[in-house]
Scaffold this active site. Structure first.
Site, PDB file in Angstrom:
ATOM      1  N   SER A  48      30.515   4.503  41.180  1.00 50.80           N
ATOM      2  CA  SER A  48      30.544   6.192  41.481  1.00 50.80           C
ATOM      3  C   SER A  48      28.849   7.376  41.583  1.00 50.80           C
ATOM      4  CB  SER A  48      31.293   6.550  39.943  1.00 50.80           C
ATOM      5  OG  SER A  48      32.409   5.917  39.599  1.00 50.80           O
ATOM      6  N   HIS A  52      26.375   9.887  33.051  1.00 45.44           N
ATOM      7  CA  HIS A  52      27.133  10.112  31.585  1.00 45.44           C
ATOM      8  C   HIS A  52      26.638  11.245  30.450  1.00 45.44           C
ATOM      9  CE1 HIS A  52      30.443   8.026  33.191  1.00 45.44           C
ATOM     10  NE2 HIS A  52      29.826   7.288  33.306  1.00 45.44           N
ATOM     11  N   VAL A 173      16.320 -17.059  41.021  1.00 52.20           N
ATOM     12  CA  VAL A 173      15.497 -17.498  39.619  1.00 52.20           C
ATOM     13  C   VAL A 173      16.388 -18.474  39.717  1.00 52.20           C
ATOM     14  CG1 VAL A 173      14.831 -17.852  37.334  1.00 52.20           C
ATOM     15  CG2 VAL A 173      14.479 -16.069  39.068  1.00 52.20           C
ATOM     16  N   ILE A 349      24.576  -4.356  30.164  1.00 55.42           N
ATOM     17  CA  ILE A 349      24.214  -3.344  31.174  1.00 55.42           C
ATOM     18  C   ILE A 349      24.880  -2.385  32.236  1.00 55.42           C
ATOM     19  CG2 ILE A 349      22.593  -1.471  31.150  1.00 55.42           C
ATOM     20  CD1 ILE A 349      21.931  -3.827  28.899  1.00 55.42           C
ATOM     21  N   GLU A 350      26.169  -2.443  31.345  1.00 57.64           N
ATOM     22  CA  GLU A 350      27.142  -1.958  32.405  1.00 57.64           C
ATOM     23  C   GLU A 350      26.886  -0.549  32.181  1.00 57.64           C
ATOM     24  OE1 GLU A 350      31.235  -2.159  30.982  1.00 57.64           O
ATOM     25  OE2 GLU A 350      30.853  -3.098  29.441  1.00 57.64           O
ATOM     26  N   SER A 351      28.704  -0.108  32.680  1.00 62.16           N
ATOM     27  CA  SER A 351      28.120   2.007  33.178  1.00 62.16           C
ATOM     28  C   SER A 351      28.155   1.771  31.081  1.00 62.16           C
ATOM     29  CB  SER A 351      29.724   2.120  33.026  1.00 62.16           C
ATOM     30  OG  SER A 351      29.453   3.470  33.129  1.00 62.16           O
ATOM     31  N   CYS A 414      22.265   9.532  63.898  1.00 65.77           N
ATOM     32  CA  CYS A 414      23.899   8.532  63.894  1.00 65.77           C
ATOM     33  C   CYS A 414      24.003   9.859  63.965  1.00 65.77           C
ATOM     34  CB  CYS A 414      23.740   8.296  62.317  1.00 65.77           C
ATOM     35  SG  CYS A 414      25.079   8.454  61.256  1.00 65.77           S
ATOM     36  N   CYS A 416      27.731  11.225  62.818  1.00 65.82           N
ATOM     37  CA  CYS A 416      27.793  11.555  61.804  1.00 65.82           C
ATOM     38  C   CYS A 416      28.164  12.500  60.662  1.00 65.82           C
ATOM     39  CB  CYS A 416      28.969  10.434  61.346  1.00 65.82           C
ATOM     40  SG  CYS A 416      30.337   9.246  62.601  1.00 65.82           S
ATOM     41  N   CYS A 451      32.784   7.449  61.653  1.00 72.78           N
ATOM     42  CA  CYS A 451      32.978   6.117  62.607  1.00 72.78           C
ATOM     43  C   CYS A 451      32.332   4.748  62.092  1.00 72.78           C
ATOM     44  CB  CYS A 451      32.597   6.558  63.603  1.00 72.78           C
ATOM     45  SG  CYS A 451      30.344   6.329  64.117  1.00 72.78           S
TER      46      CYS A 451
END
Length: 506
Positions: A48, A52, A173, A349-351, A414, A416, A451
């Site tokens: 996201s 935090h 590895v 090591i997540e959020s 580009c 857009c 697009c």
């Protein structure tokens, strides 16, 4: 080929790249390995992008301390690296009395963690911050914010390279073997590319593969449970609708913080993430059932959402230590192993790993200092060259000045996103040498608009052919197993440039 370093970092996500950049301050020979053709192609580009505040983590844990410290460091870091970062605050919203009790707990632990400015708000105050938000209470954490996660990861890696770090891509590895003291100690690391690396210190920052890397070093007992989160990306038509982050009050045993809408620094809104345990850490599928759920959630919060506003879906993987039957989260493991001297191990090591990454890097550098002398360089370059803003975000006067100086800014590749030929060329000339379509996308934002590459992809193909001599088989989406083309329809076929109207550049 054999290469020798003082420190070898395994894993080129935001944490591994932050460690590489931090170590580049010192006179130590440092290298980073990643299995992909570019850095940041795992969880670090599939989240996201939220900074935090630290309210969601138990006081005294590594997650709590590193989240608060990382949040504090992030803005100066992004300023130096020319990465977009905005403090917009967050409302954690209660819908019933059970949620209200959760807010009281979050306020208490956030205060204990040193999170500044926390307040419980009534509905009228909530709506002054974010019109239309529904709930009976909200906890406001003003230090929460947003950042471009892929831009940050790339910037960390590129600044590390500027300061002497070697980045080796496409290096999965396969073996980590300790060397005997009489041979100089340290480790021999062998990769699938057939290369052999020797280093005194190895840092395991492999994210969802951290348990496998630890096992290769002779450290059993760790297991990562991949947990997939799916997202929808909304068109920029809704840019500015969300003034702040809005999250539901978290529920016990939920592996994430719940589905929510998140504004991004580039103007899109994300809906997600879901949370579903999967077997394969490479399972990035988007599923019909979850996407329907995300659409329903989005329309509940933004009633005028049309089908065409959902421009893309994607999924990311959390590196969870807690199995499905346990749910929730566990604390980070960041350890300087005593049984395997010189092996620094990062697991789970997540959020808020993105938020914590600058603080994790400092912590790991201190651990490296237990094994090697860390002498600071007088030549360390903390700032990255270039602009934070894209050409389309500049004033009319600034655009005119750039076009006068370099006509490549006058050609839009580009449509857009308003990305110019010069920006594409600069992205292709990156210090890491990454030239896959995904690498270009995360540096220049091409193919990220409404697009999804329908307009710019043929122009990018032409640039790669004309400027870099690409043949059909050279074009890759993200790696060797993802070719864009398998050949030509006709052997004499050419990629032709459309003839523009008089006075108009294509």
């Amino acid at each position: 080929m054999e290469r020798r370093y003082d420190v070898l970092i395994v894993g080129g996500g935001v944490v591994g790249c932050a460690i590489a950049r931090e170590l580049s301050r010192y006179r130590v020979r440092t290298a980073l390995l990643d299995r992909e053709r570019d850095v940041g192609l795992g969880t670090s580009c599939r989240n996201s992008g939220v900074l935090h505040s630290g309210i969601n983590y138990t006081p005294g844990t590594l997650r709590a301390r590193l989240a608060v410290e990382g949040n504090r460091r992030m803005h100066a870091l992004c300023r130096d690296l020319r990465v977009k970062c905005r403090t917009i605050g967050k409302l954690t919203v209660a819908q019933d009395e059970e949620d209200t009790a959760t807010l009281a707990r979050l306020l208490e632990q956030g205060t204990a963690n040193g999170v500044p400015g926390l307040r419980i708000l009534w509905p009228e105050e909530m709506r002054r911050l974010q019109p239309g938000v529904e709930g009976i209470r909200a906890l406001h954490s003003p230090s929460s914010g947003i950042v471009s996660p892929y831009a940050l990861t790339v910037a960390l890696a590129e600044n590390a390279v500027t300061n002497g770090v070697h980045v080796h891509l496409g290096q999965e590895v396969l073996e980590i073997r300790p060397r005997l003291p009489e041979d100089g100690g340290g480790f021999v690391v062998r990769t699938a590319a057939g290369d052999r690396f020797i280093a005194l210190v190895v840092v395991n920052a492999a994210g969802v593969f951290a348990d496998r890397v630890a096992a290769l070093a002779g450290i059993p007992g760790f297991r990562i449970y991949p947990c997939r989160g799916e997202y929808y990306v909304l068109d920029k038509r809704f840019d500015g609708v969300l003034r702040t982050l809005v999250y539901p009050a978290p529920r016990p045993r939920n592996p994430g913080l719940g589905i929510h809408l998140t504004p991004t620094v580039d103007g899109n809104i994300l809906i997600g993430p879901s949370a579903e345990y999967v077997e394969d850490p490479g399972d990035l599928a988007c599923t019909a059932a979850i996407l329907r759920k995300l659409q329903e959630k989005g329309r509940g919060l933004l009633p005028d959402l049309a089908g065409a506003d959902f421009i893309r879906s994607f999924a990311g993987i959390r590196a969870k230590q807690s199995p499905p039957e346990e749910g929730g989260t566990r604390d980070y493991i960041i350890e300087d192993r005593k049984d395997v001297k010189g092996f620094i191990n990062l697991v789970g090591i997540e959020s808020p790993g993105l938020t914590a990454s600058p603080a994790i890097a400092v912590m790991v550098a201190e651990m490296v200092g237990h094994h090697l002398p860390l002498e600071e360089k007088k030549t360390f370059v903390s700032c990255r060259e270039g602009r934070r803003e894209f050409f389309c975000e500049l004033s009319t006067e600034e655009k005119a000045a750039l076009v006068a100086e370099d006509p490549e800014y006058g050609e839009v590749v580009c449509r857009c996103e308003g990305i110019t030929r010069r920006e594409v060329l600069d992205a292709l000339a990156n210090p890491l040498g990454a030239r896959t379509l995904v690498s270009l996308k995360y540096r220049a934002r091409v193919t990220m608009g409404r697009c999804q590459g329908g307009f710019c992809l043929p122009r990018i193909v032409r640039i790669l052919r004309d400027e870099f001599g690409y043949a059909p088989e050279d074009y890759l989406l993200r790696g060797g197993s993802s070719p864009l083309f398998v050949g030509r329809v006709r052997e004499d076929a050419e990629i032709r440039t459309p003839v523009p109207a008089e006075g108009v550049r294509p």
